[in-house]
Design a protein around this motif. Structure first.
Motif, PDB file in Angstrom:
ATOM      1  N   ALA A 110      18.876 -60.740  -8.492  1.00 37.09           N
ATOM      2  CA  ALA A 110      18.238 -59.732  -7.653  1.00 37.09           C
ATOM      3  C   ALA A 110      16.914 -60.239  -7.099  1.00 37.09           C
ATOM      4  O   ALA A 110      16.592 -60.040  -5.921  1.00 37.09           O
ATOM      5  CB  ALA A 110      18.037 -58.452  -8.452  1.00 37.09           C
ATOM      6  N   HIS A 197      21.902 -48.460  -7.833  1.00 38.26           N
ATOM      7  CA  HIS A 197      22.318 -49.530  -6.930  1.00 38.26           C
ATOM      8  C   HIS A 197      21.576 -49.437  -5.599  1.00 38.26           C
ATOM      9  O   HIS A 197      21.190 -50.467  -5.016  1.00 38.26           O
ATOM     10  CB  HIS A 197      23.827 -49.468  -6.690  1.00 38.26           C
ATOM     11  CG  HIS A 197      24.644 -49.968  -7.836  1.00 38.26           C
ATOM     12  ND1 HIS A 197      24.931 -49.195  -8.930  1.00 38.26           N
ATOM     13  CD2 HIS A 197      25.238 -51.180  -8.053  1.00 38.26           C
ATOM     14  CE1 HIS A 197      25.675 -49.898  -9.779  1.00 38.26           C
ATOM     15  NE2 HIS A 197      25.867 -51.107  -9.279  1.00 38.26           N
ATOM     16  N   ILE A 200      18.152 -50.936  -5.931  1.00 34.88           N
ATOM     17  CA  ILE A 200      18.232 -52.402  -5.914  1.00 34.88           C
ATOM     18  C   ILE A 200      18.358 -52.902  -4.479  1.00 34.88           C
ATOM     19  O   ILE A 200      17.643 -53.825  -4.054  1.00 34.88           O
ATOM     20  CB  ILE A 200      19.437 -52.891  -6.741  1.00 34.88           C
ATOM     21  CG1 ILE A 200      19.259 -52.545  -8.212  1.00 34.88           C
ATOM     22  CG2 ILE A 200      19.632 -54.399  -6.566  1.00 34.88           C
ATOM     23  CD1 ILE A 200      20.529 -52.705  -9.037  1.00 34.88           C
ATOM     24  N   ALA A 212      12.968 -55.801  -6.838  1.00 30.51           N
ATOM     25  CA  ALA A 212      14.418 -55.956  -7.008  1.00 30.51           C
ATOM     26  C   ALA A 212      14.751 -56.287  -8.455  1.00 30.51           C
ATOM     27  O   ALA A 212      15.711 -55.754  -9.019  1.00 30.51           O
ATOM     28  CB  ALA A 212      14.941 -57.049  -6.079  1.00 30.51           C
ATOM     29  N   MET A 216      16.936 -53.895 -10.888  1.00 26.86           N
ATOM     30  CA  MET A 216      18.129 -54.383 -11.581  1.00 26.86           C
ATOM     31  C   MET A 216      17.975 -54.210 -13.091  1.00 26.86           C
ATOM     32  O   MET A 216      18.933 -53.854 -13.785  1.00 26.86           O
ATOM     33  CB  MET A 216      18.384 -55.849 -11.242  1.00 26.86           C
ATOM     34  CG  MET A 216      19.651 -56.428 -11.865  1.00 26.86           C
ATOM     35  SD  MET A 216      21.197 -55.679 -11.249  1.00 26.86           S
ATOM     36  CE  MET A 216      21.373 -56.556  -9.678  1.00 26.86           C
TER      37      MET A 216
END
Length: 242
Positions: A110, A197, A200, A212, A216
């Motif tokens: 990520a 999600h 992210i 990010a 995650m």
């Protein structure tokens, strides 16, 4: 190239052939020297070379064809996946250890994705998000989840990140089912998973590497909650809940 005169000649020949591939910068599809030529180069017998080639073919580094010289084959995620499955089966890798490794891999992915994502990567992530928002069954959920995390790995612009995640997928599929059963048993629902999600994705879209990674980490904390609940209660629920 030095002669091989120690014990375990086949193993030494194997390493020497790998060195040869690297030294000559052979690529996928390039032919190796003839078996007899390799035997002469390494000062070993033809049967030793054949054994070495068979071993390299078994791990996906060479391809053998009847009546033709062996060619170089670049191993892909399927080869690594088989090794991981054998390792997991042979040592009884626990789901907790698999979850730990997933956290290391995916949080790093990520962070890298935020710094390297392209417009095409963002389109793939948006498509995966749409799949997540429209799932109706657990199979659709798991497939959409796989697609999203695969898109994150591709966005890293690092082939090793993508290769590692692809290789892990057969093991992660089993883990996902267990995690989801535990998540539902713990009172969790689909909406919070979808929102995680989305967080992210937006951090990746904005190029926020630390954000990010943090998003995650938070998402995989949900997975850890589900796994711990499943381990405690043996949860195996499959139905989606809002």
């Amino acid at each position: 190239m030095p002669s091989l005169r120690r014990n375990s000649l086949a193993e030494q020949a194997t390493e020497a052939i790998i060195d040869l591939i690297e030294d000559k910068q052979l690529r996928d599809g390039d032919a190796l020297p003839a078996t007899a030529e390799l035997a002469e180069m390494l000062d070993v017998s033809v049967p030793v070379i054949r054994e070495a080639i068979a071993g390299l073919a078994a791990i996906g580094l060479l391809k053998r064809q009847q009546g033709r010289e062996s060619t170089v084959s670049i191993p892909d995620s399927s080869h690594m996946s088989r090794l991981l499955k054998l390792r997991a089966a042979g040592t009884e890798v626990e789901d907790e250890r698999l979850q730990e490794f997933r956290e290391i891999v995916e949080v790093g992915n990520a962070s890298l994705a935020a710094g390297h994502r392209s417009d095409a990567d963002l389109e793939a992530l948006d498509e995966a998000m749409q799949q997540l928002r429209s799932v109706r069954t657990t199979e659709e959920l798991h497939a959409a989840d796989v697609a999203f995390h695969a898109a994150v790995a591709r966005a890293t612009a690092n082939d090793l990140c993508e290769l590692t995640l692809e290789a892990l997928e057969p093991l992660l599929w089993r883990l996902r089912r267990r995690v989801w059963g535990g998540w539902v048993a713990a009172g969790g629902g689909l909406d919070t998973i979808v929102e995680a999600h989305s967080t992210i994705l937006e951090a990746i879209r904005s190029g926020d590497a630390s954000g990010a990674a943090r998003a995650m980490t938070d998402h995989l904390a949900q997975a850890r909650t589900g796994l711990e609940t499943a381990l405690d209660a043996g949860a195996e629920r499959d139905e989606l809940t809002a």
